[in-house]
Motif scaffolding. Structure first.
Motif, PDB file in Angstrom:
ATOM      1  N   GLN A  23       0.820  -1.211   0.000  1.00 39.89           N
ATOM      2  CA  GLN A  23       0.000   0.000   0.000  1.00 39.89           C
ATOM      3  C   GLN A  23       0.858   1.266   0.000  1.00 39.89           C
ATOM      4  O   GLN A  23       1.818   1.390   0.760  1.00 39.89           O
ATOM      5  CB  GLN A  23      -0.914  -0.005   1.227  1.00 39.89           C
ATOM      6  CG  GLN A  23      -2.077   0.951   1.104  1.00 39.89           C
ATOM      7  CD  GLN A  23      -3.246   0.565   1.993  1.00 39.89           C
ATOM      8  OE1 GLN A  23      -3.255  -0.513   2.559  1.00 39.89           O
ATOM      9  NE2 GLN A  23      -4.216   1.437   2.101  1.00 39.89           N
ATOM     10  N   GLN A  24       0.482   2.188  -0.856  1.00 39.29           N
ATOM     11  CA  GLN A  24       1.200   3.459  -0.967  1.00 39.29           C
ATOM     12  C   GLN A  24       0.448   4.529  -0.182  1.00 39.29           C
ATOM     13  O   GLN A  24      -0.747   4.734  -0.378  1.00 39.29           O
ATOM     14  CB  GLN A  24       1.324   3.855  -2.439  1.00 39.29           C
ATOM     15  CG  GLN A  24       2.126   2.844  -3.253  1.00 39.29           C
ATOM     16  CD  GLN A  24       2.193   3.200  -4.731  1.00 39.29           C
ATOM     17  OE1 GLN A  24       1.462   4.039  -5.220  1.00 39.29           O
ATOM     18  NE2 GLN A  24       3.109   2.550  -5.437  1.00 39.29           N
ATOM     19  N   PHE A  25       1.180   5.183   0.718  1.00 42.43           N
ATOM     20  CA  PHE A  25       0.555   6.173   1.596  1.00 42.43           C
ATOM     21  C   PHE A  25       1.075   7.595   1.367  1.00 42.43           C
ATOM     22  O   PHE A  25       0.365   8.563   1.569  1.00 42.43           O
ATOM     23  CB  PHE A  25       0.795   5.803   3.068  1.00 42.43           C
ATOM     24  CG  PHE A  25       0.062   4.571   3.509  1.00 42.43           C
ATOM     25  CD1 PHE A  25      -1.277   4.626   3.842  1.00 42.43           C
ATOM     26  CD2 PHE A  25       0.712   3.353   3.597  1.00 42.43           C
ATOM     27  CE1 PHE A  25      -1.964   3.497   4.260  1.00 42.43           C
ATOM     28  CE2 PHE A  25       0.043   2.211   4.011  1.00 42.43           C
ATOM     29  CZ  PHE A  25      -1.298   2.289   4.343  1.00 42.43           C
ATOM     30  N   THR A  31       5.615   3.741   0.562  1.00 45.34           N
ATOM     31  CA  THR A  31       5.071   2.863   1.590  1.00 45.34           C
ATOM     32  C   THR A  31       5.501   3.407   2.955  1.00 45.34           C
ATOM     33  O   THR A  31       6.401   4.256   3.054  1.00 45.34           O
ATOM     34  CB  THR A  31       5.615   1.440   1.445  1.00 45.34           C
ATOM     35  OG1 THR A  31       7.027   1.461   1.700  1.00 45.34           O
ATOM     36  CG2 THR A  31       5.375   0.894   0.049  1.00 45.34           C
ATOM     37  N   ILE A  32       4.886   2.904   4.020  1.00 43.24           N
ATOM     38  CA  ILE A  32       5.319   3.296   5.373  1.00 43.24           C
ATOM     39  C   ILE A  32       6.789   2.913   5.569  1.00 43.24           C
ATOM     40  O   ILE A  32       7.575   3.641   6.167  1.00 43.24           O
ATOM     41  CB  ILE A  32       4.423   2.641   6.440  1.00 43.24           C
ATOM     42  CG1 ILE A  32       3.005   3.216   6.373  1.00 43.24           C
ATOM     43  CG2 ILE A  32       5.003   2.857   7.837  1.00 43.24           C
ATOM     44  CD1 ILE A  32       2.024   2.606   7.358  1.00 43.24           C
ATOM     45  N   MET A  33       7.171   1.756   5.018  1.00 39.50           N
ATOM     46  CA  MET A  33       8.556   1.285   5.142  1.00 39.50           C
ATOM     47  C   MET A  33       9.568   2.284   4.582  1.00 39.50           C
ATOM     48  O   MET A  33      10.661   2.450   5.115  1.00 39.50           O
ATOM     49  CB  MET A  33       8.691  -0.040   4.383  1.00 39.50           C
ATOM     50  CG  MET A  33       9.513  -1.060   5.128  1.00 39.50           C
ATOM     51  SD  MET A  33       9.754  -2.593   4.175  1.00 39.50           S
ATOM     52  CE  MET A  33       8.160  -2.906   3.461  1.00 39.50           C
ATOM     53  N   ASP A  34       9.196   2.947   3.487  1.00 37.09           N
ATOM     54  CA  ASP A  34      10.095   3.932   2.884  1.00 37.09           C
ATOM     55  C   ASP A  34      10.472   5.020   3.882  1.00 37.09           C
ATOM     56  O   ASP A  34      11.619   5.476   3.924  1.00 37.09           O
ATOM     57  CB  ASP A  34       9.446   4.570   1.654  1.00 37.09           C
ATOM     58  CG  ASP A  34       9.472   3.671   0.430  1.00 37.09           C
ATOM     59  OD1 ASP A  34      10.548   3.134   0.127  1.00 37.09           O
ATOM     60  OD2 ASP A  34       8.430   3.504  -0.215  1.00 37.09           O
ATOM     61  N   TYR A  35       9.500   5.454   4.672  1.00 37.31           N
ATOM     62  CA  TYR A  35       9.771   6.515   5.648  1.00 37.31           C
ATOM     63  C   TYR A  35      10.702   6.027   6.751  1.00 37.31           C
ATOM     64  O   TYR A  35      11.570   6.770   7.219  1.00 37.31           O
ATOM     65  CB  TYR A  35       8.457   7.057   6.234  1.00 37.31           C
ATOM     66  CG  TYR A  35       7.694   7.896   5.226  1.00 37.31           C
ATOM     67  CD1 TYR A  35       7.967   9.249   5.070  1.00 37.31           C
ATOM     68  CD2 TYR A  35       6.735   7.323   4.398  1.00 37.31           C
ATOM     69  CE1 TYR A  35       7.292  10.011   4.120  1.00 37.31           C
ATOM     70  CE2 TYR A  35       6.062   8.066   3.445  1.00 37.31           C
ATOM     71  CZ  TYR A  35       6.341   9.414   3.312  1.00 37.31           C
ATOM     72  OH  TYR A  35       5.682  10.169   2.374  1.00 37.31           O
ATOM     73  N   PHE A 270       1.989   5.639  14.090  1.00 36.19           N
ATOM     74  CA  PHE A 270       0.719   5.304  13.450  1.00 36.19           C
ATOM     75  C   PHE A 270       0.908   4.129  12.497  1.00 36.19           C
ATOM     76  O   PHE A 270       1.994   3.857  12.014  1.00 36.19           O
ATOM     77  CB  PHE A 270       0.044   6.500  12.750  1.00 36.19           C
ATOM     78  CG  PHE A 270       0.916   7.309  11.831  1.00 36.19           C
ATOM     79  CD1 PHE A 270       1.104   6.945  10.514  1.00 36.19           C
ATOM     80  CD2 PHE A 270       1.526   8.480  12.290  1.00 36.19           C
ATOM     81  CE1 PHE A 270       1.870   7.710   9.663  1.00 36.19           C
ATOM     82  CE2 PHE A 270       2.311   9.253  11.441  1.00 36.19           C
ATOM     83  CZ  PHE A 270       2.482   8.863  10.125  1.00 36.19           C
ATOM     84  N   GLY A 271      -0.193   3.431  12.295  1.00 37.58           N
ATOM     85  CA  GLY A 271      -0.183   2.262  11.428  1.00 37.58           C
ATOM     86  C   GLY A 271      -1.608   1.927  11.048  1.00 37.58           C
ATOM     87  O   GLY A 271      -2.545   2.625  11.431  1.00 37.58           O
ATOM     88  N   PRO A 279      -6.810   6.266   5.598  1.00 43.11           N
ATOM     89  CA  PRO A 279      -6.856   7.699   5.285  1.00 43.11           C
ATOM     90  C   PRO A 279      -6.157   8.556   6.341  1.00 43.11           C
ATOM     91  O   PRO A 279      -5.573   9.595   6.020  1.00 43.11           O
ATOM     92  CB  PRO A 279      -8.363   8.015   5.251  1.00 43.11           C
ATOM     93  CG  PRO A 279      -9.038   6.712   5.046  1.00 43.11           C
ATOM     94  CD  PRO A 279      -8.166   5.687   5.700  1.00 43.11           C
ATOM     95  N   VAL A 280      -6.200   8.111   7.597  1.00 43.64           N
ATOM     96  CA  VAL A 280      -5.532   8.850   8.679  1.00 43.64           C
ATOM     97  C   VAL A 280      -4.017   8.804   8.491  1.00 43.64           C
ATOM     98  O   VAL A 280      -3.317   9.801   8.688  1.00 43.64           O
ATOM     99  CB  VAL A 280      -5.921   8.276  10.065  1.00 43.64           C
ATOM    100  CG1 VAL A 280      -5.200   9.017  11.178  1.00 43.64           C
ATOM    101  CG2 VAL A 280      -7.431   8.337  10.263  1.00 43.64           C
ATOM    102  N   VAL A 281      -3.498   7.634   8.081  1.00 43.18           N
ATOM    103  CA  VAL A 281      -2.060   7.504   7.815  1.00 43.18           C
ATOM    104  C   VAL A 281      -1.653   8.447   6.686  1.00 43.18           C
ATOM    105  O   VAL A 281      -0.656   9.169   6.794  1.00 43.18           O
ATOM    106  CB  VAL A 281      -1.708   6.039   7.454  1.00 43.18           C
ATOM    107  CG1 VAL A 281      -0.275   5.939   6.952  1.00 43.18           C
ATOM    108  CG2 VAL A 281      -1.902   5.132   8.663  1.00 43.18           C
TER     109      VAL A 281
END
Length: 299
Positions: A23-25, A31-35, A270-271, A279-281
């Motif tokens: 999932q792209q956020f 992704t969350i991992m990228d951050y 957050f997760g 949407p919150v992420v």
């Protein structure tokens, strides 16, 4: 030697169906991992090691290798069901991996320096990586590990109750044990956890929660290997039993006389616990980009 970041991502394929659909956020498709990787690079980590399933390795590498090339060294560990079984045979009906401590054990021989461990799909915040890096460089040794402790109020979901490991610490902020609370939420402004019989108990806003952000020395590997053998002797036929970090950490303190520092962070975790959290992420990440914490495109 720079510390390493280990990211546990072996369970992601089952949740997302295919690594192609991570999932792209972020506004640039992150992704969350990228951050997490971006924050780790900024903090001074020298390598990232992904713990993944072997059958998704090529898909996974095709996503992350192009954007990380030249920015940080990468390596891969496969959490295989047969790893470290020591003569035991897994039940044919078992499909679930052996758990987070087993995932870390699979990195033995690949990770030979102080390292941090995180979940792939949790956002931890820059402060957490800076503090983890500082500990790994200046405070970590064979008997002294750490856990980044989040303010419990910074880890709740607006969309329902969550399970949290609430840290019990001594007067020196060393971990005594992690108490698993399966139903934590805000109730009329106060944080409570609810037992299976519906009885509610208050939890202090100042309590620290474990979000699986650990700091270890390589000395953890032989300890986990020994503990996993004992776990298998007891649980090999239980298809739901898991060998998990919180219990391993508690056993390291009790059995080995080790110390696990609880490093406080005010970062907001957050997760995606519920699909309504997505949407919150995105909103949180967009806000951080707007504030200049992150660029519009990370890579």
């Amino acid at each position: 030697m720079k510390p390493t970041l280990v990211i546990m991502a072996a369970g992601m394929a089952s949740r997302y169906g295919s690594m192609k659909q991570i999932q792209q956020f972020g506004p640039g498709g992150e992704t969350i991992m990228d951050y997490s990787i971006y924050d780790a690079i900024k903090a001074g980590f020298g390598k990232v090691v992904f713990i993944i399933r072997k059958d998704f390795a090529e898909d996974f590498k095709s996503i992350f290798e192009p954007k990380l090339k030249g920015k940080i060294e990468t390596d891969y560990v496969y959490q295989e069901m047969t790893a470290y079984l020591d003569g035991h045979t897994a039940p044919a009906e078992r499909t679930k991996p052996w758990g987070t401590s087993h995932a870390i054990l699979c990195a033995q021989g690949i990770v030979n320096e102080p390292f941090a461990v995180i979940n792939a799909d949790d956002f931890y915040g820059r402060d957490a990586f800076q503090k983890a890096h500082n500990f790994l460089v200046n405070g970590c040794d064979n008997k002294t590990f750490a856990l980044v402790g989040y303010e419990l109020s910074n880890t709740l979901s607006e969309n329902g109750s969550v399970s949290r490991g609430v840290c019990e610490v001594d007067d020196n902020d060393n971990l005594v044990q992690i108490n698993e609370r399966l139903k934590v939420y805000r109730d009329n402004g106060a944080i409570v956890f609810e037992e299976s019989d519906g009885i509610k108990h208050p939890i202090s806003d100042r309590s620290k929660a474990s979000m699986n952000f650990w700091c270890f020395a390589p000395s953890i590997f032989p300890f986990l290997e020994k503990e996993f053998k004992a776990f298998l002797d007891k649980n090999i036929s239980n298809i739901k039993a898991e060998f998990l970090i919180p219990l391993s950490a508690s056993d390291f303190v009790k059995k080995e006389g080790g110390v696990i520092k609880v490093i406080p962070t005010a970062a907001k975790w957050f997760g995606v616990t519920y699909k309504e959290d997505a949407p919150v992420v995105k909103e949180n990440l967009n806000q951080l980009v707007t504030e200049g914490v992150y660029p519009q495109k990370l890579w």
